[in-house]
Design an enzyme around this catalytic site. Structure first.
Site, PDB file in Angstrom:
ATOM      1  N   GLY A  21      -3.070   6.350  12.760  1.00 39.01           N
ATOM      2  CA  GLY A  21      -3.296   5.590  11.404  1.00 39.01           C
ATOM      3  C   GLY A  21      -2.760   4.058  11.775  1.00 39.01           C
ATOM      4  O   GLY A  21      -3.608   3.140  11.320  1.00 39.01           O
ATOM      5  N   GLY A  22      -1.655   4.020  12.518  1.00 41.13           N
ATOM      6  CA  GLY A  22      -1.367   2.563  12.808  1.00 41.13           C
ATOM      7  C   GLY A  22      -2.110   1.832  13.687  1.00 41.13           C
ATOM      8  O   GLY A  22      -2.377   0.777  13.626  1.00 41.13           O
ATOM      9  N   GLY A  57       4.380   4.489  10.435  1.00 46.04           N
ATOM     10  CA  GLY A  57       3.547   5.727  10.264  1.00 46.04           C
ATOM     11  C   GLY A  57       2.874   6.240  11.464  1.00 46.04           C
ATOM     12  O   GLY A  57       3.702   5.828  12.486  1.00 46.04           O
ATOM     13  N   SER A  58       1.784   6.856  11.531  1.00 45.91           N
ATOM     14  CA  SER A  58       1.554   7.565  12.960  1.00 45.91           C
ATOM     15  C   SER A  58       0.738   6.589  13.762  1.00 45.91           C
ATOM     16  O   SER A  58       0.240   5.680  13.371  1.00 45.91           O
ATOM     17  CB  SER A  58       0.515   8.724  12.386  1.00 45.91           C
ATOM     18  OG  SER A  58      -0.654   8.114  11.867  1.00 45.91           O
ATOM     19  N   CYS A  90      11.632   8.774  12.652  1.00 50.19           N
ATOM     20  CA  CYS A  90      10.820   8.137  13.728  1.00 50.19           C
ATOM     21  C   CYS A  90      11.956   8.070  14.873  1.00 50.19           C
ATOM     22  O   CYS A  90      11.482   7.937  16.268  1.00 50.19           O
ATOM     23  CB  CYS A  90      10.263   6.792  13.630  1.00 50.19           C
ATOM     24  SG  CYS A  90      11.343   5.863  12.679  1.00 50.19           S
ATOM     25  N   GLU A 132       4.984   0.103  13.548  1.00 50.78           N
ATOM     26  CA  GLU A 132       5.944   0.894  13.939  1.00 50.78           C
ATOM     27  C   GLU A 132       5.279   2.457  14.059  1.00 50.78           C
ATOM     28  O   GLU A 132       5.011   2.969  12.921  1.00 50.78           O
ATOM     29  CB  GLU A 132       7.250   1.104  13.383  1.00 50.78           C
ATOM     30  CG  GLU A 132       8.388   1.820  14.069  1.00 50.78           C
ATOM     31  CD  GLU A 132       9.081   2.545  13.109  1.00 50.78           C
ATOM     32  OE1 GLU A 132       9.830   2.322  12.482  1.00 50.78           O
ATOM     33  OE2 GLU A 132       8.964   3.897  13.454  1.00 50.78           O
ATOM     34  N   GLU A 174       5.087  13.135  20.718  1.00 49.81           N
ATOM     35  CA  GLU A 174       5.881  13.306  19.342  1.00 49.81           C
ATOM     36  C   GLU A 174       5.506  14.570  18.481  1.00 49.81           C
ATOM     37  O   GLU A 174       4.386  14.962  18.477  1.00 49.81           O
ATOM     38  CB  GLU A 174       5.607  11.917  18.482  1.00 49.81           C
ATOM     39  CG  GLU A 174       6.619  11.933  17.338  1.00 49.81           C
ATOM     40  CD  GLU A 174       6.710  10.792  16.605  1.00 49.81           C
ATOM     41  OE1 GLU A 174       5.704  10.028  16.639  1.00 49.81           O
ATOM     42  OE2 GLU A 174       7.654  10.579  15.858  1.00 49.81           O
ATOM     43  N   LYS A 182       0.913  -1.312  -0.052  1.00 51.56           N
ATOM     44  CA  LYS A 182       0.095  -0.103  -0.011  1.00 51.56           C
ATOM     45  C   LYS A 182       0.935   1.192   0.056  1.00 51.56           C
ATOM     46  O   LYS A 182       1.637   1.586   0.911  1.00 51.56           O
ATOM     47  CB  LYS A 182      -0.879  -0.154   1.278  1.00 51.56           C
ATOM     48  CG  LYS A 182      -1.351   1.387   1.759  1.00 51.56           C
ATOM     49  CD  LYS A 182      -2.614   1.868   0.739  1.00 51.56           C
ATOM     50  CE  LYS A 182      -2.983   3.173   1.528  1.00 51.56           C
ATOM     51  NZ  LYS A 182      -2.070   4.257   1.522  1.00 51.56           N
TER      52      LYS A 182
END
Lengths: 495, 495
Positions: free
Chosen positions: A218-219, A214-215, A275, A238, A362, A159
């Site tokens: 979203g994760g 990613g965020s 990250c 992650e 973050e 994706k």
């Protein structure tokens, strides 16, 4: 061509029927991959690496255009990416990733007669990989997740990250062409696009595992879909990390210039869009580190962010941070007109402890918080406020009593502890671990960088009393693949 | 004494404040265990094993009384349990479970200079273990999950199975006493009781992983709690399996008596109350196997079930199965007045394919379904209806073409393939795998039996450029623990 793209248009969302066809092709490729020889998969990965290296002059400008990252950085990242593919090819040759284990039948086994048992790891099945925005090569279409899944023998549905669609499409074409030329089975790899496509992928019964960089938001949303399936699947996400760095009293007194320069270099690298960016620096009060960091960061250049979406997210997070009680801006601007430059905020441990959730969020971009402590007790108390992190850094000068206590607190919380260095620049190697307790990742036991990343896409199977002629070569008695194996409990090196 | 029990009363639910205190003690023990030497943990496990062996005359009668299992079986199970503790002690001595990996700094590393990186596994933290009903020793208070978690260095909160509370309490006292006498830290182990206690445990922020053996419904409910926490944790649930067995045409023709006897012995062992009980037997039509199985099973004795709860669940599942179209009862009774005896139902592959979900449900007790096939195509089609299974069995006679096709279909779906044997009687060894795709387990990549079970309770951490004096012994340059380690990519045997 796996991307839905009309000539001259930007790549668009993958239509559901096309997604269905691609997942079907991956599911058909899966058993072919189960039967493939690791050395064949190694040659596929090497040919993909060669092709990407050969296309650098096409890929890097496209990446620069879509991500606003510098050409030098992108060239180095592409080099890292093709190195990664080749490193997985190498461990396929070593063969210990199969964890082949043989227990011969033993009538005298103390709990009762033991049958012949032979275990190895096998591919988990088709994998969904979600590309990241901030590493358009190394954590995207041909990145570490793709490399480790293909190495394991799993078809990949990639994706693409919406922040670099053209690059994703182009990389996907090169990868697919190289795999086809190498003789890999049809259906082994495809790039797909679109938000709904991403949600549909992780819910599809044919997908057996997923990985994501990613965020947190979203994760976690994709993780929740993965674990609420009728048949939950492993989801390797992650998600995020603030990567605190701790400067001991001695290091603050003896190496303040070096520490300040290293920290500013690391927090502003890639415009802070890593990250592993160190987001907090704990410094001894009165060490002058706060001023040194402010001076160096204040001289740093403004640079564009990866995307407008990321820029606005950064501005919002930074603004919220700057408004917290006891937080001062000591370099840069909280709300610049254009591209952001390195920005430093400052506070004290006592203010941090009073507001720890807000001050440890973050802030994805070139900002960091310098936190002054007045005692070792304060330093240890501050270290204990952190949730799971990818990394933590200790800057120490020789054997100070505080460092071992600090190390104990930090190893409890993080995946990697960096000593007198900085957490950005994650080397790809055998001993690397890029992971950590939640929310750094959704899977505290796995890594997304380094050779151990292959473990995510394998699962064990044991054969009991199966005759040699039906066993996979990895488990046959005469060890035709010359693998390192554990035999009757004893590790045997390759022959 | 970790169980809430007034003198002369049955052990009761653990009060919330007591649970909170016990989890707190486990959390305090966790860092002590992180620092413990593996050989110390090995001696603790050995002393627990010795104590349980010494208390056999107290434990076995208690187990027999609460579970209605035979004394011989229970004695053998206790032997298996103490063997398991000693086997984990042994692998602690070997040390390869730490997966110590060292990459020395390398300025010539192809992707760019590599720092010194050293990775090892460390304990994941306090673990909740849910005891099973059907193995009151081997999968209960001092069972494999407890042994592997303690071996890993994790404190254990053991949620006792409600079907054998007195045995759980007594075992818990012996384990706790042995651990205390061995010098293990306070808080390392406690037995807790109660349904609400079980739910509270898996939701507690201090619990870092959970393992479970039991029903699909109960296991999925706890899994859902574990993954919907603010910080999801690994949940290792072993939920259920019907363990299909496939008799090839040649085996049906040549070894019908042996196959029938083996099957009936396995499906009726422990009154069918094993997660590895073969619940379906696919036989060549006309082989006479159906009649042979019916005759042998019909002669089997009735026996009491583990509990009234399990007996009523069994009756209900069996009744539902017997009512499906095309299913005939060929031995035993569907609704006996008292204790159940071995019961055999029969159907055909075409009826199975028409009603596969209902006909592949687990029926926990001494019942099985014999399914006749008329062609190899039917046999392969039948093999493909199964969801994830702990095991599948192939009964073959020599190299028949059907077996490799069958093996491919089955290894896709199961954790262990048994060849010309039967799935009950799971040996504890290095190569054992007791797991499988969902719904056999919630964690397709791990095992709950065998030495690899320790992996569930460990997580990696990497040290970057840390000086020798702050590194754990496992990663120090001169290898003071004499561990097998991977150094610069090459596996090195212990010195």
């Amino acid at each position: 061509m796996t991307v839905h793209q009309q000539q001259g248009q930007r790549p668009g969302d993958t239509p559901p029927e096309e997604l269905n066809r691609l997942i079907g092709a991956a599911a058909e490729a899966a058993p072919v991959l189960v039967g493939s020889h690791p050395s064949d998969r190694a040659s596929w990965l090497e040919l993909v690496a060669d092709r990407l290296d050969a296309e650098a002059d096409n890929l890097v400008p496209l990446a620069a255009q879509e991500t606003h990252l510098g050409v030098d950085r992108l060239q180095a990242e592409l080099k890292r990416t093709t190195f990664q593919l080749r490193l997985f090819a190498q461990i396929l040759g070593d063969g210990s990733f199969l964890q082949a284990t043989i227990d011969h039948a033993d009538p005298a086994w103390p709990m009762g007669p033991r049958p012949d048992l032979r275990r190895m790891l096998r591919p988990i099945g088709p994998v969904a990989v979600y590309g990241a925005s901030n590493f358009p090569f190394a954590f995207s279409v041909a990145g570490g997740d793709t490399a480790s899944a293909l190495a394991a023998g799993c078809p990949v549905l990639l994706k693409a990250n919406p922040s670099h669609p053209e690059l994703s499409a182009a990389t996907g074409v090169y990868v697919s062409e190289a795999l086809a030329e190498a003789g890999a089975p049809d259906g082994i790899f495809a790039v797909v696009m679109g938000f709904e496509t991403g949600a549909a992928l992780v819910r599809d019964a044919r997908i057996r595992a997923a990985s994501f960089t990613g965020s947190l938001r979203g994760g976690r949303a994709l993780f929740d879909l993965a674990v609420s399936r009728p048949d939950p699947i492993p989801f390797y996400g992650e998600l995020g990390s603030v990567n605190p760095a701790f400067v001991t009293p001695d290091a603050g007194a003896q190496r303040a210039d070096e520490v300040a320069a290293g920290f500013v270099g690391s927090m502003s690298l890639g415009n802070g869009q890593f990250c592993t960016k160190p987001g907090l620096l704990f410094v001894p009060a009165g060490s002058g580190l706060e001023d040194r960091v402010a001076a160096l960061a204040g001289a740093g250049p403004a640079a564009p962010m990866l995307s407008e979406h990321i820029r606005s997210g950064y501005s919002q997070a930074l603004e919220q941070l700057a408004e917290r009680p006891g937080v001062r801006v000591i370099a840069g601007e909280v709300d610049p007109e254009g591209d952001p430059a390195p920005t430093i905020l400052a506070t004290t441990v006592s203010d941090l402890l009073a507001d720890s959730e807000a001050l440890t969020q973050e802030c994805f971009g070139p900002a960091a918080l310098v936190v002054s402590y007045t005692s070792e007790e304060e330093l240890l108390a501050a270290a204990q406020v952190f949730e799971g992190q990818l990394t933590a850094t200790i800057q120490s000068s020789g054997p100070e009593p505080i460092t071992s206590a600090l190390l104990d607190v930090l190893t409890e919380r993080v995946g990697r502890v960096v000593w007198n260095g900085w957490p950005t620049g994650v080397s790809v190697s055998y001993a690397q671990h890029h992971g950590g307790p939640y929310p750094a990742t959704t899977s505290v036991q796995t890594t997304s960088v380094g050779t151990a990343a292959i473990d995510r896409f394998l699962r064990p199977v044991t054969y009991q009393d199966a005759p040699d002629e039906v066993l996979p070569p990895a488990l046959q008695e005469d060890n035709p693949w010359h693998l390192p194996r554990r035999v009757d409990g004893v590790l045997q090196p390759p022959e």
